[in-house]
Design an enzyme around this catalytic site. Sequence first.
Site, PDB file in Angstrom:
ATOM      1  N   ARG A  41      -4.480   1.657  -6.572  1.00  0.00           N
ATOM      2  CA  ARG A  41      -3.712   2.207  -5.446  1.00  0.00           C
ATOM      3  C   ARG A  41      -3.030   3.517  -5.856  1.00  0.00           C
ATOM      4  NH1 ARG A  41      -0.137  -2.796  -4.349  1.00  0.00           N
ATOM      5  NH2 ARG A  41       0.953  -1.474  -2.850  1.00  0.00           N
ATOM      6  N   ARG A  61      -2.302   9.115   5.286  1.00  0.00           N
ATOM      7  CA  ARG A  61      -2.662   8.972   3.880  1.00  0.00           C
ATOM      8  C   ARG A  61      -3.867   9.827   3.500  1.00  0.00           C
ATOM      9  NH1 ARG A  61      -0.250   3.514   3.282  1.00  0.00           N
ATOM     10  NH2 ARG A  61      -0.253   2.832   1.118  1.00  0.00           N
ATOM     11  N   ARG A  94       7.873  -7.025  -7.664  1.00  0.00           N
ATOM     12  CA  ARG A  94       8.036  -7.513  -6.295  1.00  0.00           C
ATOM     13  C   ARG A  94       6.925  -8.488  -5.889  1.00  0.00           C
ATOM     14  NH1 ARG A  94       6.506  -2.570  -2.055  1.00  0.00           N
ATOM     15  NH2 ARG A  94       4.267  -2.947  -2.109  1.00  0.00           N
ATOM     16  N   ARG A 154       2.148 -10.352  -1.714  1.00  0.00           N
ATOM     17  CA  ARG A 154       1.000  -9.492  -1.445  1.00  0.00           C
ATOM     18  C   ARG A 154      -0.011  -9.567  -2.586  1.00  0.00           C
ATOM     19  NH1 ARG A 154       3.112  -3.684   0.660  1.00  0.00           N
ATOM     20  NH2 ARG A 154       1.074  -3.140  -0.182  1.00  0.00           N
ATOM     21  N   LYS A 181       9.193   3.513   0.003  1.00  0.00           N
ATOM     22  CA  LYS A 181       9.099   3.928   1.409  1.00  0.00           C
ATOM     23  C   LYS A 181       9.613   2.845   2.361  1.00  0.00           C
ATOM     24  CE  LYS A 181       4.595   4.663   1.347  1.00  0.00           C
ATOM     25  NZ  LYS A 181       4.218   4.352  -0.039  1.00  0.00           N
TER      26      LYS A 181
HETATM   27  P1  AMP Z   1       1.248  -0.187   2.192  1.00  0.00           P
HETATM   28  O1  AMP Z   1       1.929  -1.371   2.777  1.00  0.00           O
HETATM   29  O2  AMP Z   1       1.632   1.112   2.853  1.00  0.00           O
HETATM   30  O3  AMP Z   1       1.339  -0.137   0.694  1.00  0.00           O
HETATM   31  O4  AMP Z   1      -0.325  -0.361   2.538  1.00  0.00           O
HETATM   32  C1  AMP Z   1      -1.062  -1.436   2.006  1.00  0.00           C
HETATM   33  C2  AMP Z   1      -2.546  -1.145   2.103  1.00  0.00           C
HETATM   34  O5  AMP Z   1      -2.919  -0.993   3.476  1.00  0.00           O
HETATM   35  C3  AMP Z   1      -3.000   0.148   1.433  1.00  0.00           C
HETATM   36  O6  AMP Z   1      -3.242  -0.029   0.049  1.00  0.00           O
HETATM   37  C4  AMP Z   1      -4.278   0.458   2.199  1.00  0.00           C
HETATM   38  O7  AMP Z   1      -5.343  -0.383   1.772  1.00  0.00           O
HETATM   39  C5  AMP Z   1      -3.914   0.010   3.610  1.00  0.00           C
HETATM   40  N1  AMP Z   1      -3.324   1.136   4.376  1.00  0.00           N
HETATM   41  C6  AMP Z   1      -2.040   1.244   4.828  1.00  0.00           C
HETATM   42  N2  AMP Z   1      -1.848   2.411   5.476  1.00  0.00           N
HETATM   43  C7  AMP Z   1      -3.048   3.066   5.425  1.00  0.00           C
HETATM   44  C8  AMP Z   1      -3.508   4.329   5.888  1.00  0.00           C
HETATM   45  N3  AMP Z   1      -2.676   5.190   6.511  1.00  0.00           N
HETATM   46  N4  AMP Z   1      -4.797   4.651   5.657  1.00  0.00           N
HETATM   47  C9  AMP Z   1      -5.645   3.814   5.038  1.00  0.00           C
HETATM   48  N5  AMP Z   1      -5.285   2.620   4.546  1.00  0.00           N
HETATM   49  C10 AMP Z   1      -3.996   2.242   4.734  1.00  0.00           C
END
Ligand code: AMP
Length: 192
Positions: free
Chosen positions: A146, A89, A128, A134, A14
């Site tokens: 996740r 999400r 990555r 991260r 994404k």
């Molecule tokens: P990402 O960078 O999109 O992989 O997001 C990293 C982490 O941030 C996720 O594993 C969640 O813990 C949190 N997170 C990001 N976006 C959301 C969302 N829309 N709702 C809830 N948690 C989120």
Amino acid sequence: MITLILFGPPGGGKGTQAVNLVEKYGLLHISTGDLFRYEMKNDTPLGLEAKSYIEKGELVPDSVTIGMLKNKMDANKDVKGYILDGFPRTVPQAEALDELLASDGNEVTALIALEVDDEVLIERLQGRAATSGRADDADVNIIKNRIEVYKSQTSVVAEYYGKVEKTAYVNGVGSIAEVTNRLSDAIDTFLD
Ligand code: AMP
């Protein structure tokens, strides 16, 4: 106003694809994951709250996430549109997004879901970890959680927009350019 939801599992591509699509369509990229990481880096109260969930691979509560997204969108109303990456999400997040857009007479244009097998996701995220820095990429158990959270709480959002014929699925395996082309083709079917 165009609002595209770039959807898919963790490691689905994404973030990488959003960068290319933003350039092509002239939209504002909003990544809730990036917004949370910014808050965590600055040790804000929001960052500290989010950290306890993110480091376990759990979702941050809807109320917190929706509030943050709303602030970001409210502060950026003079744009051609948005490309949302990592939001919504959950179904309550999707409902909140619909309400937020409707209050300005807008609606979601399309949800484009990247499809990638679990083994490839795990391989990509582990690969990555070294460069992303991260913590949630560095531990295979967190990665697997996740992916499970995506299946149990998030994938239903694609069905939610599917019911109003706004969802398209795209094969997320291939070169970055190939996937960008597939995504663009899917997006173009929803644009005038
Ligand atoms: P990402 O960078 O999109 O992989 O997001 C990293 C982490 O941030 C996720 O594993 C969640 O813990 C949190 N997170 C990001 N976006 C959301 C969302 N829309 N709702 C809830 N948690 C989120």
